[in-house]
Design an enzyme around this catalytic site. Structure first.
Site, PDB file in Angstrom:
ATOM      1  N   SER A 165       0.791  -1.242   0.000  1.00 41.80           N
ATOM      2  CA  SER A 165       0.000   0.000   0.000  1.00 41.80           C
ATOM      3  C   SER A 165       0.820   1.287   0.000  1.00 41.80           C
ATOM      4  O   SER A 165       0.231   2.373  -0.112  1.00 41.80           O
ATOM      5  CB  SER A 165      -0.929   0.030   1.208  1.00 41.80           C
ATOM      6  OG  SER A 165      -1.933  -0.923   1.051  1.00 41.80           O
ATOM      7  N   LYS A 225       0.022   3.552  -2.785  1.00 36.90           N
ATOM      8  CA  LYS A 225      -1.190   4.375  -2.856  1.00 36.90           C
ATOM      9  C   LYS A 225      -0.871   5.880  -2.801  1.00 36.90           C
ATOM     10  O   LYS A 225      -1.713   6.704  -3.159  1.00 36.90           O
ATOM     11  CB  LYS A 225      -2.169   3.960  -1.748  1.00 36.90           C
ATOM     12  CG  LYS A 225      -2.755   2.562  -2.030  1.00 36.90           C
ATOM     13  CD  LYS A 225      -3.536   1.971  -0.865  1.00 36.90           C
ATOM     14  CE  LYS A 225      -3.997   0.557  -1.252  1.00 36.90           C
ATOM     15  NZ  LYS A 225      -4.514  -0.215  -0.117  1.00 36.90           N
ATOM     16  N   TYR A 231      -5.693  -2.678  -9.314  1.00 38.52           N
ATOM     17  CA  TYR A 231      -5.446  -2.666  -7.865  1.00 38.52           C
ATOM     18  C   TYR A 231      -4.491  -3.791  -7.457  1.00 38.52           C
ATOM     19  O   TYR A 231      -3.559  -3.578  -6.673  1.00 38.52           O
ATOM     20  CB  TYR A 231      -6.773  -2.791  -7.094  1.00 38.52           C
ATOM     21  CG  TYR A 231      -6.533  -2.784  -5.605  1.00 38.52           C
ATOM     22  CD1 TYR A 231      -6.362  -1.596  -4.908  1.00 38.52           C
ATOM     23  CD2 TYR A 231      -6.404  -3.983  -4.893  1.00 38.52           C
ATOM     24  CE1 TYR A 231      -6.079  -1.591  -3.550  1.00 38.52           C
ATOM     25  CE2 TYR A 231      -6.118  -3.988  -3.541  1.00 38.52           C
ATOM     26  CZ  TYR A 231      -5.963  -2.785  -2.874  1.00 38.52           C
ATOM     27  OH  TYR A 231      -5.665  -2.781  -1.529  1.00 38.52           O
ATOM     28  N   TYR A 250      -3.436   4.234   8.575  1.00 39.20           N
ATOM     29  CA  TYR A 250      -4.754   3.690   8.919  1.00 39.20           C
ATOM     30  C   TYR A 250      -5.165   4.050  10.345  1.00 39.20           C
ATOM     31  O   TYR A 250      -5.018   5.195  10.753  1.00 39.20           O
ATOM     32  CB  TYR A 250      -4.772   2.169   8.671  1.00 39.20           C
ATOM     33  CG  TYR A 250      -4.229   1.857   7.309  1.00 39.20           C
ATOM     34  CD1 TYR A 250      -4.929   2.228   6.171  1.00 39.20           C
ATOM     35  CD2 TYR A 250      -2.979   1.277   7.139  1.00 39.20           C
ATOM     36  CE1 TYR A 250      -4.424   1.996   4.908  1.00 39.20           C
ATOM     37  CE2 TYR A 250      -2.464   1.034   5.879  1.00 39.20           C
ATOM     38  CZ  TYR A 250      -3.193   1.390   4.778  1.00 39.20           C
ATOM     39  OH  TYR A 250      -2.694   1.168   3.544  1.00 39.20           O
ATOM     40  N   VAL A 294       1.674  -3.603   3.930  1.00 37.25           N
ATOM     41  CA  VAL A 294       1.751  -4.853   4.706  1.00 37.25           C
ATOM     42  C   VAL A 294       2.981  -5.698   4.363  1.00 37.25           C
ATOM     43  O   VAL A 294       3.194  -6.733   4.979  1.00 37.25           O
ATOM     44  CB  VAL A 294       0.467  -5.705   4.588  1.00 37.25           C
ATOM     45  CG1 VAL A 294      -0.711  -5.023   5.230  1.00 37.25           C
ATOM     46  CG2 VAL A 294       0.181  -6.081   3.143  1.00 37.25           C
TER      47      VAL A 294
HETATM   48  O1  DON Z   1      -5.241  -5.197  -0.639  1.00 37.88           O
HETATM   49  C1  DON Z   1      -4.874  -5.634   0.427  1.00 37.88           C
HETATM   50  O2  DON Z   1      -5.633  -5.740   1.372  1.00 37.88           O
HETATM   51  C2  DON Z   1      -3.437  -6.039   0.604  1.00 37.88           C
HETATM   52  N1  DON Z   1      -2.750  -6.117  -0.642  1.00 37.88           N
HETATM   53  C3  DON Z   1      -2.743  -5.119   1.585  1.00 37.88           C
HETATM   54  C4  DON Z   1      -2.506  -3.735   1.123  1.00 37.88           C
HETATM   55  C5  DON Z   1      -1.770  -2.939   2.178  1.00 37.88           C
HETATM   56  O3  DON Z   1      -0.559  -2.911   2.220  1.00 37.88           O
HETATM   57  C6  DON Z   1      -2.578  -2.213   3.186  1.00 37.88           C
HETATM   58  N2  DON Z   1      -1.797  -1.705   4.192  1.00 37.88           N
HETATM   59  N3  DON Z   1      -1.171  -1.621   5.067  1.00 37.88           N
END
Ligand code: DON
Length: 296
Positions: free
Chosen positions: A64, A67, A186, A232, A250
């Site tokens: 993420s 983003k 995405y 978050y 993550v």
């Molecule tokens: O879309 C998802 O839920 C995973 N690919 C996690 C994305 C992410 O890194 C969210 N954050 N911390």
């Protein structure tokens, strides 16, 4: 107060002693098999210094963190109209939560939760298919940055909640494109591999007032959204402990911006309960404490 070079070296040495690293994400094997003891940190200063320690050169799944690139790109393409479709308030909920979306008529709270990123990607897709990678490569000054197709495929196979969210957004009329097209973008967005060094360099525009990547106003705004929503439902604790705009993923990566001074990227794959790098947060807290540099 020590200089950034010395502070960063001290942080790396102190973090090497720590064994409390949190747990790596296990929802896809590519993240589950990463060694939790990996640790890298990189800083890029506005006056051209590059400071590295540990595994700062090793690429990992930035997830993420990407983003931030989509938000910046979308603000450039759509401008303020983006905010009709996505908010800019912290959600107070996990990044993949769907509950607010129904109460708030399909308008995601912010561009960094998964639902918000889907809307932002949809807005970018209105302007073309392949805009993201060239944008990131330009920001990083590195044409080798790319998607990890194995990770993208694993995201696709496990992404039931994201799929549900995309279709839910579509039902509210807040996706213009086909849900599968947005989801494909995405899942690729989550699959980008970069090192701490590449991340710190690619975020430099946020410390320098935008450079060739964004206007000063856009850079200010992206930093503001990172501060309030970038980690978050840990945003309050982050502001308190670290005191810098930051964005996590993550995969255990986190990038922080000290406007007018430097960017710092940390990678430690083990996560806190809220899904942010546990040791990465500790390292940034140590760095801002040692240097006395924070936006506060
Ligand atoms: O879309 C998802 O839920 C995973 N690919 C996690 C994305 C992410 O890194 C969210 N954050 N911390």
């Amino acid at each position: 107060m020590p200089e950034l070079e010395q502070a960063l070296a001290e942080v790396a040495a102190e973090m090497a002693e720590r064994t409390d690293r949190g747990d790596v994400a296990t929802y896809i094997p590519q993240l589950g098999k990463v060694d939790p003891m990996k640790f890298g940190i990189a800083a890029v200063t506005n006056d051209g210094r590059v400071i590295l320690a540990g595994d700062a050169d090793q690429p990992f799944s930035i997830q993420s963190v990407s983003k931030v690139f989509t938000l910046t790109l979308a603000l450039g393409k759509v401008g303020d109209a983006l905010w009709h479709r996505v908010g800019r308030e912290p959600s107070g909920n996990p990044f993949n939560s769907i509950v607010q979306l129904e109460h708030e008529n399909g308008i995601p709270r912010n561009p960094f939760i998964n639902a918000g990123a889907l809307v932002v990607l949809d807005a970018i897709l209105d302007h073309g298919d392949d805009l993201l990678l060239p944008f990131i490569r330009e920001a990083a000054g590195d044409d080798s940055i790319g998607y990890d197709e194995m990770v993208a495929q694993a995201e696709r196979e496990t992404g039931h909640r994201n799929r549900a969210m995309a279709h839910f957004l579509k039902s509210f009329g807040n996706l213009h494109n086909d849900a599968d097209r947005v989801l494909d973008a995405y899942f690729h967005l989550c699959s980008i591999s970069m090192s701490c060094l590449e991340l710190a360099a690619s975020f430099a525009f946020l410390a320098t007032g935008g450079g060739s990547i964004a206007t000063p106003r856009q850079a200010k705004r992206v930093n503001a959204v990172m501060l309030t929503c970038g980690v978050y439902d840990e945003a309050g604790d982050y502001a308190y402990r670290v005191g810098l705009p930051a964005k996590s993923g993550v995969g255990g990566g986190v990038v922080a911006v000290m406007p007018d001074r430097f960017t710092a990227a940390v990678w430690s794959p083990g996560l806190s309960e809220k899904g942010n790098s546990l040791a990465g947060t500790m390292a940034l807290e140590l760095l801002t404490t040692k240097t006395g540099m924070s936006v506060f």
